[in-house]
Design an enzyme around this catalytic site. Structure first.
Site, PDB file in Angstrom:
ATOM      1  N   GLY A  26     -14.019   1.701  -2.116  1.00  0.00           N
ATOM      2  CA  GLY A  26     -14.359   2.308  -0.827  1.00  0.00           C
ATOM      3  C   GLY A  26     -14.344   1.315   0.321  1.00  0.00           C
ATOM      4  N   HIS A  29      -9.835   0.444   4.681  1.00  0.00           N
ATOM      5  CA  HIS A  29      -9.164  -0.180   5.824  1.00  0.00           C
ATOM      6  C   HIS A  29      -7.663  -0.004   5.600  1.00  0.00           C
ATOM      7  CE1 HIS A  29      -8.434  -3.382   2.959  1.00  0.00           C
ATOM      8  NE2 HIS A  29      -9.738  -3.615   2.833  1.00  0.00           N
ATOM      9  N   HIS A  32      -6.131  -0.341   2.110  1.00  0.00           N
ATOM     10  CA  HIS A  32      -6.251   0.812   1.202  1.00  0.00           C
ATOM     11  C   HIS A  32      -5.229   1.887   1.573  1.00  0.00           C
ATOM     12  CE1 HIS A  32     -10.428  -0.898   0.897  1.00  0.00           C
ATOM     13  NE2 HIS A  32     -10.157  -0.724  -0.375  1.00  0.00           N
ATOM     14  N   GLN A  56     -19.288  -5.410 -12.157  1.00  0.00           N
ATOM     15  CA  GLN A  56     -18.441  -6.535 -11.754  1.00  0.00           C
ATOM     16  C   GLN A  56     -19.095  -7.437 -10.706  1.00  0.00           C
ATOM     17  OE1 GLN A  56     -15.159  -3.795 -10.479  1.00  0.00           O
ATOM     18  NE2 GLN A  56     -14.884  -5.213  -8.782  1.00  0.00           N
ATOM     19  N   GLY A 142      -3.621  -4.248  -4.788  1.00  0.00           N
ATOM     20  CA  GLY A 142      -3.189  -5.110  -3.685  1.00  0.00           C
ATOM     21  C   GLY A 142      -2.947  -6.540  -4.153  1.00  0.00           C
ATOM     22  N   GLN A 143      -1.915  -7.152  -3.583  1.00  0.00           N
ATOM     23  CA  GLN A 143      -1.588  -8.553  -3.880  1.00  0.00           C
ATOM     24  C   GLN A 143      -2.734  -9.499  -3.515  1.00  0.00           C
ATOM     25  OE1 GLN A 143       0.960 -10.217  -5.231  1.00  0.00           O
ATOM     26  NE2 GLN A 143       0.197 -12.241  -4.592  1.00  0.00           N
ATOM     27  N   GLN A 148      -6.703 -10.328 -10.206  1.00  0.00           N
ATOM     28  CA  GLN A 148      -7.020  -8.986 -10.714  1.00  0.00           C
ATOM     29  C   GLN A 148      -5.734  -8.279 -11.171  1.00  0.00           C
ATOM     30  OE1 GLN A 148     -10.075  -6.176  -9.075  1.00  0.00           O
ATOM     31  NE2 GLN A 148      -8.330  -5.382  -7.947  1.00  0.00           N
ATOM     32  N   SER A 181     -12.822  -5.405   2.737  1.00  0.00           N
ATOM     33  CA  SER A 181     -14.025  -4.635   3.083  1.00  0.00           C
ATOM     34  C   SER A 181     -15.153  -5.567   3.490  1.00  0.00           C
ATOM     35  CB  SER A 181     -14.456  -3.782   1.893  1.00  0.00           C
ATOM     36  OG  SER A 181     -13.387  -2.952   1.513  1.00  0.00           O
ATOM     37  N   ARG A 182     -15.105  -6.814   3.003  1.00  0.00           N
ATOM     38  CA  ARG A 182     -16.191  -7.768   3.315  1.00  0.00           C
ATOM     39  C   ARG A 182     -16.052  -8.369   4.713  1.00  0.00           C
ATOM     40  NH1 ARG A 182     -15.621  -8.625  -2.466  1.00  0.00           N
ATOM     41  NH2 ARG A 182     -17.645  -8.277  -3.460  1.00  0.00           N
TER      42      ARG A 182
HETATM   43  O1  PAF Z   1     -10.293  -4.233  -6.284  1.00  0.00           O
HETATM   44  C1  PAF Z   1     -11.249  -3.432  -6.380  1.00  0.00           C
HETATM   45  O2  PAF Z   1     -11.595  -2.726  -5.418  1.00  0.00           O
HETATM   46  C2  PAF Z   1     -11.992  -3.305  -7.702  1.00  0.00           C
HETATM   47  O3  PAF Z   1     -12.039  -4.525  -8.374  1.00  0.00           O
HETATM   48  C3  PAF Z   1     -11.418  -2.200  -8.618  1.00  0.00           C
HETATM   49  C4  PAF Z   1      -9.994  -2.487  -9.030  1.00  0.00           C
HETATM   50  C5  PAF Z   1     -11.499  -0.852  -7.899  1.00  0.00           C
HETATM   51  C6  PAF Z   1     -12.264  -2.098  -9.887  1.00  0.00           C
HETATM   52  O4  PAF Z   1     -13.601  -1.800  -9.613  1.00  0.00           O
END
Ligand code: PAF
Length: 250
Positions: A26, A29, A32, A56, A142-143, A148, A181-182
């Site tokens: 969520g 921006h 997303h 996480q 996203g890159q 991740q 988002s931060r």
């Molecule tokens: O990148 C993120 O927003 C999170 O790490 C994800 C992939 C939604 C997993 O919670």
């Protein structure tokens, strides 16, 4: 756009045809929106998840503070062509007695993994859950979160999951700061200082980060993806970014 708050509602709303899944936490921006648009262009239907995954975030991280605005996010998702927004409570994905985790061992250790122990185990687990629940043909990441991407890519290959990962380039503000988002936590002065991060990465010059609290500034081979990656703290906000290096297959 349909909103699904439970797994039962998600199953009832699951569209037919090929689904593009965009997993998110969520606080939407333009980064997303780029993911939603890529999914919209390449699939019959788009499902996005909106879930701030508590697992996480380690003790002392910004789970409680993480920006949340479900109403605004729903409007942006609907305008961006999302068909189903899956926004469960934590108890839906981690009911009492929950105890199963998936660990992508080596790729989870360096860079972010060294500073956020357990982070990628929780990311891999929640992504596997979402893949099982939504059964997408393609999933979009996203890159900006290069490690991740590598961890989830390895999960998909190692567990023979029937989906493709699509990586969407990092979206940046005009001044070069990667959208995150931060970023809303940065004061005007901190935002100005944070610009050292994209500048240092673009110039491949760690000295441009002098004066910031640097967790790492490192070249890494993430399962064949070559990047220069960095994490810095500006005030109480931790920012990550990376640039693909020459020779990267993409
Ligand atoms: O990148 C993120 O927003 C999170 O790490 C994800 C992939 C939604 C997993 O919670």
């Amino acid at each position: 756009m349909k909103m699904a708050r439970t797994i039962a509602e998600l199953q009832a709303a699951r569209p037919s045809g090929e689904i593009g899944l965009v997993p998110t936490m969520g606080a939407y921006h333009a980064g997303h929106v780029a993911l939603f648009e890529a999914a919209r262009a390449e699939n019959d239907a788009v499902v996005a998840s909106l879930f701030v995954n508590p697992a996480q975030f380690a003790e002392g991280e910004d789970f409680a503070l993480y920006p949340r605005d479900r109403e605004r996010d729903s409007c942006i998702a609907a305008e961006s062509g999302v068909d189903v927004l899956f926004a469960p409570d934590a108890s839906e994905l981690y009911p009492s007695g929950y105890q199963t985790w998936v660990d992508v061992e080596e790729l989870s250790r360096p860079l972010e993994g060294a500073f956020r122990p357990g982070h990628f185990r929780a990311v891999a687990t929640v992504c596997l859950k979402l893949f099982n629940l939504v059964r997408p043909a393609r999933a979009y990441f996203g890159q900006k979160d290069a490690q991740q991407v590598a961890v989830v890519g390895r999960l998909v290959r190692d567990l023979h999951l029937p989906l493709e990962l699509h990586v969407v380039p990092t979206v940046r503000d005009d001044d070069g700061l990667a959208l995150s988002s931060r970023n809303v936590f940065l004061s005007a002065d901190e935002r100005e200082r944070a610009l050292a991060l994209p500048r240092a990465l673009a110039a491949r010059d760690r000295s441009l980060l002098d004066g910031l609290d640097v967790d790492y500034f490192e070249e890494a081979d993430l399962d064949g993806m070559h990047v220069l990656a960095a994490a810095v703290r500006v005030g109480s906000t931790r920012l990550i970014d990376n640039v693909p290096l020459e020779g990267d297959p993409r």
